[in-house]
Write a protein that holds these residues in place. Structure first.
Motif: not given
Lengths: 210, 472
Positions: A148-149, A173, A195-198, B386, B388, B405-412
């Motif tokens: 996603k990033s 952002g 983008r930031g949503s799981s 990362p 957002a 907002r801070t995130y990975t591909d599976v968490r936020g």
């Protein structure tokens, strides 16, 4: 004294009621846009396709309607089937749904094993073989999951329920997303924080020339 | 062979059956008239597909640099979209553009032609700001005129052009802040929950929009008054739900809105403002009295309206593609579209003399407090995880409070970062609580020394309060 209802009257009433019930509420609402305007013309193969070009395809759907399971629209900036019952593919309204929109904007093939690019006419009534969930999983040869990033314009963010394509980044952002959002929303560009949503994952159309 | 004649009872049964069949046919015919009549009429009412005008489509996007470092080279990048010329082998717009740029806020603009950067995947039309302007201690201001050469149409970005240009501010000595890698799952518990409602259609329930192939959409936004009263926009039910501290039940305020995802500002002793972002008339700003009585409606000029906030002089709306804050009223009267364009500002005013600037670029968030003389205080926040969107950036004590907002591909999750004169004062994490969609940048509000979060789960919606002066 109980009067017997004459047979023709009873049959008339029964047939009328049954017909109306079977037709359902949707038929009474819909505009039959697809029946009036849409076609099943073959798409044109293109050996050069760009993010810019797909943006233009997407922009021609802006301000048009939303049709669950749909994929046909004109370019007059008016939803010609407003207020259709939701989640019914038989309302024959104008516009795509989220996954049909992505399929057509990404110019994909009905054959999921083919990565080639096909220019579908706006009025070609086609949804394509993918749901939002299948885009999320990167199903089909033209689609792949992507971090996603690292997503840029014309990549997509998909959940099990929805998919939208990145139109632009914003300075704060967030992203501008071009998407077919729902019956009350139609197709447009909105700022979103997918983008930031799981719930959302990144998806990329494979094979852009530029 | 002669067919045997039916007996009288059999003849009666035959006549009955024939009459019944005729009735059924008539019933079907009547149903067809009822159903096909309106449908056929609807088809007849549809206008013919329009003759397509290739010049009609022109749009552009641009990410403004907002805050720059001393000596940092600056390239302004745009994407331009229009219909490819007829007969063109490619599928890209035949575009061109010029950026007009100047140091600071005054003086003549210098034209800077944009060139197509074919190696770039986005921001393909680019122009490097001349070094003498990019190095200016006052930063620089600019606007662009972008053209569809094949059709002869053009657009100005931001829409106000020279009257309301974009602005980049120079940070002289930003304070560096390192957040490191985010540890998911270590979130702070709320101090209190001043608002909650279950999903449903009852008097105290909150409306939920969604279904198959649609994200669940809950209340779009909320505001918190100085006394702690929370007002949540329950747009699905065309109302606001109000919960005052100590009240036993929710109070509802009916609002004449279209029911799509919308933003909310105001409340307390003043009017409520609702920004409708979808629907035939959107974007549209609506003003309501405290009892919900409709007051003014203000049409907005740009294609996308993302945020509504109440500034020192009234409601302002963040609009795109200009990426500016547009005032909607002046002295209590709605502004026309031309006046809105000319009064747009790149930054949101947080007081009569101060604004907050924020930009996320790569793994860094830059934030500055801007006063009459320029950037008064600035920070560069880095994270190894990362980042957002910046959900909230508000002045707080001697610095700024950020929610990122801070995130990975599976968490936020959300990271709350309090910045002071020397750098990081404190930080803590909050759960995403984003089961239902809201307006994208309306999940947090700062009121006094408390941060409020609009959250949801499969059961309902709530607002949690986090007192900032309590150590986590």
């Amino acid at each position: 004294m109980i009067r017997r209802i004459p047979a023709p009257v009873a049959a008339f009433a029964a047939a009328l009621a049954l017909s109306l019930a079977c037709a359902g509420a949707a038929w009474a609402y819909h505009t039959n846009f697809t029946g009036a305007y849409c076609n099943y013309a073959a798409p044109d193969y293109t050996n050069y396709f760009t993010r810019d070009g797909s943006m233009t395809v997407a922009l021609r759907a802006r301000w048009e309607g939303y049709q669950w399971g749909g994929g046909c629209w004109n370019d007059d900036d008016v939803d010609q089937s407003p207020g259709d019952p939701v989640e019914r593919s038989d309302t024959r309204g104008e516009g795509p749904d989220c996954s049909g929109f992505t399929f057509k904007v990404w110019r994909e093939d009905l054959d999921t094993s083919n990565q080639g690019a096909w220019q579908w006419g706006m009025l070609r009534n086609v949804h394509g073989p993918y749901s939002a969930a299948s885009f999320l999983g990167g199903a089909g040869a033209p689609n792949d999951t992507y971090p996603k990033s690292a997503l840029i314009r014309m990549d997509a963010l998909a959940s099990t329920d929805h998919v939208g394509m990145i139109y632009a980044r914003n300075a704060d952002g967030s992203d501008q997303i071009i998407e077919a959002k729902g019956e009350a929303y139609g197709v447009n560009i909105w700022t979103r924080t997918y983008r930031g949503s799981s719930a959302f994952g990144g998806v990329r159309r494979v094979g852009w020339d530029a | 062979m002669k067919t045997p004649r039916p007996s009288p009872p059999a003849r009666r049964r035959l006549r009955f059956a024939a009459a019944g069949a005729a009735g059924a046919v008539a019933g079907l015919a009547a149903a067809a008239v009822l159903l096909l009549g309106p449908a056929s009429g609807a088809i007849g009412d549809l206008p013919s597909p329009p003759a397509l005008d290739p010049a009609r489509i022109i749009d552009a996007t641009h990410v403004p640099p907002v805050l720059t470092l001393p000596g940092e080279p600056v390239t302004l990048r745009y994407d331009i979209y229009c219909q490819p010329p007829a007969g063109s082998a490619g599928d890209e717009c035949d575009a061109a553009g010029t950026v007009y740029v100047r140091a600071g806020d005054a003086g003549a603009f210098r034209p800077l032609p944009l060139a197509l950067d074919r190696r770039a995947a986005e921001g393909r039309w680019a122009g490097r700001v001349p070094a003498d302007i990019a190095r200016s201690r006052d930063g620089f201001s600019y606007y662009a005129v972008l053209r569809n050469r094949a059709a002869g149409t053009e657009m100005t970005l931001p829409a106000g052009g020279a009257a309301a240009p974009q602005r980049a501010y120079a940070m002289s000595a930003p304070v560096a802040v390192e957040l490191g890698a985010h540890s998911f799952g270590r979130t702070r518990a709320a101090t209190a929950r001043p608002f909650s409602a279950l999903w449903g259609n009852g008097p105290s329930d909150a409306g939920l929009e969604g279904g198959r192939e649609a994200e669940p959409v809950g209340p779009g936004s909320f505001v918190v008054a100085a006394d702690g009263t929370v007002t949540v926009l329950d747009q699905v039910h065309h109302r606001a739900l109000v919960e005052a501290p100590g009240a036993r039940s929710l109070r509802d305020v009916p609002l004449d809105i279209n029911g799509t995802l919308a933003d909310l500002a105001g409340g307390g002793d003043g009017p409520l403002w609702v920004l409708e972002t979808a629907g035939a008339d959107a974007p549209l700003l609506k003003e309501f009295a405290r009892d919900g009585a409709a007051q003014d409606e203000v049409p907005l000029g740009e294609r996308t309206a993302a945020q509504l906030r109440l500034g020192p002089a009234g409601p302002v709306v963040k609009e795109y593609p200009s990426e500016e804050w547009v005032p909607a009223v002046e002295d209590g009267a709605p502004l026309g579209l031309r006046a809105q364009r000319r009064a747009a500002e790149p930054l949101r005013a947080v007081s009569a003399t101060r604004q907050v600037a924020v930009v996320r670029t790569g793994d860094e968030v830059r934030v500055g407090v801007v006063g009459p003389a320029g950037v008064e205080r600035a920070w560069r926040v880095h994270s190894a995880t990362p980042m957002a969107e910046v959900q909230l950036a508000e002045p707080y004590a001697d610095g700024v409070l950020l929610v990122i907002r801070t995130y990975t591909d599976v968490r936020g999750e959300f990271e709350v970062v309090r910045l002071g004169a020397r750098g990081l004062v404190s930080s803590f994490a909050l759960p995403a609580e984003d089961w239902a969609e809201t307006m994208p940048l309306s999940r947090f509000r700062l009121s006094g020394s408390s941060l409020y979060q609009l959250g949801s789960n499969p059961s309902g919606v709530h607002v949690d309060r986090f007192d900032l002066e309590v150590r986590s």
